[in-house]
Design an enzyme around this catalytic site. Structure first.
Site, PDB file in Angstrom:
ATOM      1  N   CYS A  97      53.163 -12.696 -48.505  1.00 51.43           N
ATOM      2  CA  CYS A  97      54.040 -11.523 -48.143  1.00 51.43           C
ATOM      3  C   CYS A  97      54.970 -11.741 -46.690  1.00 51.43           C
ATOM      4  O   CYS A  97      54.254 -12.097 -45.771  1.00 51.43           O
ATOM      5  CB  CYS A  97      53.150 -10.267 -48.069  1.00 51.43           C
ATOM      6  SG  CYS A  97      53.745  -8.832 -47.235  1.00 51.43           S
ATOM      7  N   GLU A  98      56.140 -11.494 -46.866  1.00 52.01           N
ATOM      8  CA  GLU A  98      57.092 -11.890 -45.881  1.00 52.01           C
ATOM      9  C   GLU A  98      56.807 -10.963 -44.450  1.00 52.01           C
ATOM     10  O   GLU A  98      57.408 -10.846 -43.445  1.00 52.01           O
ATOM     11  CB  GLU A  98      58.429 -11.877 -46.223  1.00 52.01           C
ATOM     12  CG  GLU A  98      59.049 -10.509 -46.641  1.00 52.01           C
ATOM     13  CD  GLU A  98      60.379 -10.535 -46.925  1.00 52.01           C
ATOM     14  OE1 GLU A  98      61.215  -9.303 -46.993  1.00 52.01           O
ATOM     15  OE2 GLU A  98      61.121 -11.598 -47.471  1.00 52.01           O
ATOM     16  N   HIS A  99      55.983  -9.556 -44.942  1.00 44.86           N
ATOM     17  CA  HIS A  99      56.030  -8.579 -44.125  1.00 44.86           C
ATOM     18  C   HIS A  99      54.564  -8.694 -43.156  1.00 44.86           C
ATOM     19  O   HIS A  99      54.563  -8.399 -41.897  1.00 44.86           O
ATOM     20  CB  HIS A  99      55.566  -7.277 -44.737  1.00 44.86           C
ATOM     21  CG  HIS A  99      56.869  -6.828 -45.525  1.00 44.86           C
ATOM     22  ND1 HIS A  99      56.881  -6.096 -46.691  1.00 44.86           N
ATOM     23  CD2 HIS A  99      58.285  -6.978 -45.184  1.00 44.86           C
ATOM     24  CE1 HIS A  99      58.144  -5.911 -47.193  1.00 44.86           C
ATOM     25  NE2 HIS A  99      59.121  -6.359 -46.287  1.00 44.86           N
ATOM     26  N   HIS A 100      53.615  -9.547 -43.634  1.00 43.40           N
ATOM     27  CA  HIS A 100      52.186  -9.624 -42.931  1.00 43.40           C
ATOM     28  C   HIS A 100      51.740 -11.204 -43.096  1.00 43.40           C
ATOM     29  O   HIS A 100      50.795 -11.433 -42.474  1.00 43.40           O
ATOM     30  CB  HIS A 100      51.140  -8.703 -43.485  1.00 43.40           C
ATOM     31  CG  HIS A 100      51.679  -7.165 -43.607  1.00 43.40           C
ATOM     32  ND1 HIS A 100      52.053  -6.546 -44.719  1.00 43.40           N
ATOM     33  CD2 HIS A 100      51.535  -6.359 -42.357  1.00 43.40           C
ATOM     34  CE1 HIS A 100      52.163  -5.379 -44.365  1.00 43.40           C
ATOM     35  NE2 HIS A 100      52.099  -5.236 -42.941  1.00 43.40           N
ATOM     36  N   GLN A 139      57.264  -9.401 -53.817  1.00 41.87           N
ATOM     37  CA  GLN A 139      57.369  -9.490 -55.153  1.00 41.87           C
ATOM     38  C   GLN A 139      58.615  -9.306 -56.027  1.00 41.87           C
ATOM     39  O   GLN A 139      58.891 -10.021 -56.977  1.00 41.87           O
ATOM     40  CB  GLN A 139      56.380  -8.817 -55.778  1.00 41.87           C
ATOM     41  CG  GLN A 139      56.159  -9.037 -57.357  1.00 41.87           C
ATOM     42  CD  GLN A 139      54.735  -8.432 -57.829  1.00 41.87           C
ATOM     43  OE1 GLN A 139      53.747  -8.390 -57.028  1.00 41.87           O
ATOM     44  NE2 GLN A 139      54.774  -8.092 -58.886  1.00 41.87           N
ATOM     45  N   HIS A 167      48.273  -7.876 -54.164  1.00 46.25           N
ATOM     46  CA  HIS A 167      48.697  -8.246 -52.598  1.00 46.25           C
ATOM     47  C   HIS A 167      47.831  -7.972 -51.704  1.00 46.25           C
ATOM     48  O   HIS A 167      46.980  -6.819 -51.577  1.00 46.25           O
ATOM     49  CB  HIS A 167      49.951  -7.211 -52.283  1.00 46.25           C
ATOM     50  CG  HIS A 167      51.250  -7.566 -53.231  1.00 46.25           C
ATOM     51  ND1 HIS A 167      52.422  -7.992 -52.647  1.00 46.25           N
ATOM     52  CD2 HIS A 167      51.450  -7.433 -54.480  1.00 46.25           C
ATOM     53  CE1 HIS A 167      53.114  -7.844 -53.532  1.00 46.25           C
ATOM     54  NE2 HIS A 167      52.393  -7.743 -54.672  1.00 46.25           N
ATOM     55  N   CYS A 169      48.070  -7.671 -48.482  1.00 44.32           N
ATOM     56  CA  CYS A 169      48.217  -7.055 -47.628  1.00 44.32           C
ATOM     57  C   CYS A 169      47.658  -5.667 -47.626  1.00 44.32           C
ATOM     58  O   CYS A 169      47.421  -4.861 -46.780  1.00 44.32           O
ATOM     59  CB  CYS A 169      49.645  -6.938 -47.200  1.00 44.32           C
ATOM     60  SG  CYS A 169      50.765  -6.423 -48.452  1.00 44.32           S
TER      61      CYS A 169
END
Length: 208
Positions: A97-100, A139, A167, A169
């Site tokens: 995940c690019e956020h976490h 995704q 996910h 996250c």
């Protein structure tokens, strides 16, 4: 000689034309994170951790150094005019995940309608999935990227991509719900304009 090598490494750029840090800089960043987390990077169990993490990241994010268009560039033209659906399902993948920067674990299902003149090796489709998976992702973006790469390179009559993934996250942090699956789809060409082709895609998928 070492100075020359380090100088060359420091001027390496990534696909966004940003300077790529050296191995030493990346390892120093891992040491900083270990300190921030509250541990001692100089204790025995963590002495080699920065090096191991950087080595692992080279593999986990190797997709930045690969070009999907090159992978899809080699096609086969002896197809006897075949222009019906080619469907590869249950392609397993691991992404982040690019956020976490925590794992996304799932399966991709990819179909395309050849133009009757060429097809691509089946393993190339799986490789394209893995190239995009080995990058920081959402995704939704990954689903569209796979479809657009195939559509742009092969020029088929249509492409269908579905991704089903969990996910971490959501499972490991925040709401902490495990076992939840997210589904995304992208359709191009005939798969987008003809509902019957979408139904065929879904029927083949449910037949697994």
């Amino acid at each position: 000689m070492d100075a020359v090598i380090k100088s060359l490494q420091s001027t390496t750029v990534n696909q966004n034309n940003l300077r790529r840090p050296t191995q030493e800089e990346a390892e120093a960043a891992v040491r900083t994170l270990l300190l921030w987390a509250g541990d001692n990077p100089d204790r025995e169990g963590l002495l080699d951790t920065p090096q191991r993490v950087v080595k692992a990241y080279k593999e986990l994010f190797s997709g930045y150094d690969e070009n999907p268009e090159e992978v899809l560039g080699r096609t086969f033209e002896e197809v006897a005019g075949y222009d019906d659906i080619v469907f590869i399902k249950d392609i397993p993948f691991f992404s982040h995940c690019e956020h976490h920067m925590v794992p996304i674990i799932g399966k991709a299902h990819v179909a395309y309608l050849p133009d009757g003149e060429k097809v691509v090796g089946l393993s190339k489709i799986a490789r394209v999935v893995h190239i995009y998976a080995h990058r920081l992702q959402t995704q939704e973006s990954m689903t569209a990227q796979i479809a657009n790469a195939i559509q742009g390179s092969l020029r088929p009559r249509g492409v269908a991509v579905m991704i089903e993934a969990e996910h971490m996250c959501m499972a490991m942090r925040g709401i902490r719900v495990s076992g939840s699956t997210t589904t995304t789809t992208t359709f191009t060409g005939a798969f987008k304009s003809d509902v019957n082709e979408q139904v065929r895609f879904m029927t083949l998928l449910k037949g697994r």
